[in-house]
Design a protein around this motif. Structure first.
Motif, short mmCIF file in Angstrom:
data_model
loop_
_atom_site.label_atom_id
_atom_site.label_comp_id
_atom_site.label_asym_id
_atom_site.label_seq_id
_atom_site.Cartn_x
_atom_site.Cartn_y
_atom_site.Cartn_z
N LEU A 122 0.86 -1.04 0.04
CA LEU A 122 -0.05 0.00 -0.02
C LEU A 122 0.75 1.33 0.11
O LEU A 122 1.72 1.46 0.71
N VAL A 123 0.77 2.12 -1.06
CA VAL A 123 1.61 3.18 -1.27
C VAL A 123 1.05 4.42 -1.41
O VAL A 123 0.00 4.53 -1.89
N ALA A 124 1.51 5.56 -0.38
CA ALA A 124 0.98 6.84 -0.76
C ALA A 124 2.11 7.57 -1.55
O ALA A 124 3.06 8.03 -1.04
N ALA A 125 2.00 7.86 -2.90
CA ALA A 125 2.78 8.20 -3.80
C ALA A 125 3.37 9.52 -3.76
O ALA A 125 2.52 10.33 -3.66
N ASN A 126 4.73 9.97 -3.51
CA ASN A 126 5.26 11.09 -3.65
C ASN A 126 5.30 11.64 -5.26
O ASN A 126 5.43 13.03 -5.35
N ASP A 127 5.30 10.83 -5.96
CA ASP A 127 5.12 11.12 -7.44
C ASP A 127 4.67 9.95 -8.12
O ASP A 127 4.69 8.78 -8.05
N PRO A 128 3.57 10.33 -9.00
CA PRO A 128 2.66 9.25 -9.72
C PRO A 128 3.55 8.48 -10.65
O PRO A 128 2.73 7.34 -10.71
N ASN A 129 4.57 8.59 -11.30
CA ASN A 129 5.31 7.97 -11.97
C ASN A 129 6.18 7.21 -11.59
O ASN A 129 7.07 6.32 -12.14
N THR B 150 4.50 18.57 -1.96
CA THR B 150 5.74 18.44 -3.04
C THR B 150 5.08 18.96 -4.46
O THR B 150 4.00 18.73 -4.68
N GLN B 151 5.99 19.42 -5.36
CA GLN B 151 5.47 19.60 -6.69
C GLN B 151 4.78 18.48 -7.42
O GLN B 151 4.01 18.61 -8.14
N ASN B 152 5.04 17.49 -6.95
CA ASN B 152 4.64 16.20 -7.83
C ASN B 152 3.48 15.47 -6.97
O ASN B 152 3.24 14.31 -7.84
N ALA B 153 3.23 15.75 -5.79
CA ALA B 153 2.08 15.16 -5.34
C ALA B 153 0.96 14.99 -5.96
O ALA B 153 0.30 15.99 -6.31
N THR B 154 0.46 13.74 -6.29
CA THR B 154 -0.66 13.57 -7.23
C THR B 154 -1.76 14.24 -6.53
O THR B 154 -2.77 14.97 -7.07
#
Length: 362
Positions: free
Chosen positions: A121-128, A192-196
């Motif tokens: 289970l992941v809370a993504a810092n960046d979607p890609n 963060t700038q990339n947080a979805t």
């Protein structure tokens, strides 16, 4: 572990036989069109068949990978998920980086694959940035659930969304608009700038601002505190120095709103600049009671982690595949239905103010 390895072996053998049979019709290069889709990860869900009546498997192993390990909000989410796993005789743990950079989670995913977890289970810092290893995890039969902040859609089977992204983004503008009389400059203090999740909410905020009733409001800046307390504090200071006539700040991150409140609480801007956003009652109680913050919003993070654990268990047990329309039971929270693109929504956020904040303790 032996069962999974054997299953992979049978799958590989079957695929080889199919490939040999098909070679007369197509140039078989080892990957059929369907295999390519399955390798991508997300499309594999729709090809499997769910059995909502299947019992939850015992002794499931799962891991929560937050944006960063020292984030108080994520700690609440993950601890609740870990406790939920015990209720269905599974085991769960929290692992993760101390910073919220785009690539910081990759090495942890690789380690979890080696450990042969049943679910990540992941809370993504960046979607890609996390997609490569997550696709490898799914190819090896590990179920992937994103929560709080989504990955790209083909890098997981399920996304546990705390609330409708549109509801969150638009409501934050609606709240602050009413507080400042729909007039003046506002800024956003993000993570963060990339947080979805942050970027999705901000997009809906910008859409809401196009409504004519906000014609006298102007978004002057989106600042990024990287979910770091000190940096968020400094970004708040920078915003007020750059825009001394700023009327309001929206911080859709629990770290950011607490840091911004701390700065305002001890400054000449207290009572003059409206602060709104997403926070936890325990962090924000002092600032609500002393008048620094009038109100803020959030869902129950414990329920988010709890729901995530049950969704992962339902995937690992074959109750759901991530296909739209799949249903599963999440213990005390009741029944949930998988929506479009594998999204499961927890519910609507709660608005906290002086009248109700002491009813909540998280």
């Amino acid at each position: 572990m032996t069962i999974r390895t054997a299953a992979r072996g049978r799958t590989a053998a079957t695929a080889a036989a199919v490939c040999a049979l098909a070679v007369a019709l197509t140039a078989c290069s080892g990957t059929t069109k369907n295999d390519a889709k399955n390798d991508a990860g997300g499309a594999a869900a729709s090809s499997a068949k769910a059995d909502p009546n299947a019992p939850l498997k015992k002794n499931l192993k799962m891991a929560f990978l937050p944006k960063q390990i020292n984030n108080p909000y994520e700690k609440i989410v993950d601890d609740a998920g870990i406790a939920a796993a015990k209720s269905f005789h599974g085991t769960a743990k929290e692992v993760g980086p101390s910073d919220a950079s785009a690539s910081s989670q990759v090495s942890y995913i690789n380690t979890l694959i080696q450990q042969q977890q049943d679910a990540i289970l992941v809370a993504a810092n960046d979607p890609n940035a996390v997609c490569g290893p997550l696709k490898q995890a799914m190819k090896q039969g590990i179920k992937v659930v994103s929560y709080d902040s989504d990955t790209a859609k083909d890098c997981r089977q399920i996304f546990i969304n705390q609330a409708s992204s549109e509801d969150i983004g638009r409501s934050l503008i609606q709240h602050i608009g009413k507080q400042i009389g729909y007039k003046g400059k506002i800024a956003i203090l993000s993570a963060t700038q990339n947080a979805t999740n942050q970027n999705t909410w901000i997009d809906f905020m910008k859409q809401e601002l196009k409504d004519p009733k906000y014609k006298n409001m102007k978004l002057v800046k989106v600042a990024y505190g990287d979910d770091d307390d000190q940096k968020s504090f400094q970004q708040t200071q920078g915003l007020l120095q750059a825009y001394p006539d700023l009327k309001g700040i929206i911080s859709p991150t629990t770290v950011g709103i607490a840091a911004a409140a701390r700065y305002l609480d001890d400054s000449s801007y207290k009572g003059k600049v409206v602060l709104n956003g997403l926070g936890t009652p325990n962090q924000m109680r002092k600032y609500v009671k002393d008048g620094t913050v009038e109100q803020f919003s959030l869902w129950n993070p414990e329920n988010l982690g709890y729901l995530g654990a049950y969704a992962a268990a339902a995937l690992a047990s074959g109750q759901i595949t991530g296909a739209q329309g799949d249903t599963f039971s999440a213990g005390k929270l009741g029944k949930f239905t998988v929506g479009k693109d594998g999204e499961v929504i927890l519910g609507k956020p709660t608005v906290f103010d002086k009248t109700n904040i002491d009813q909540f303790h998280f």
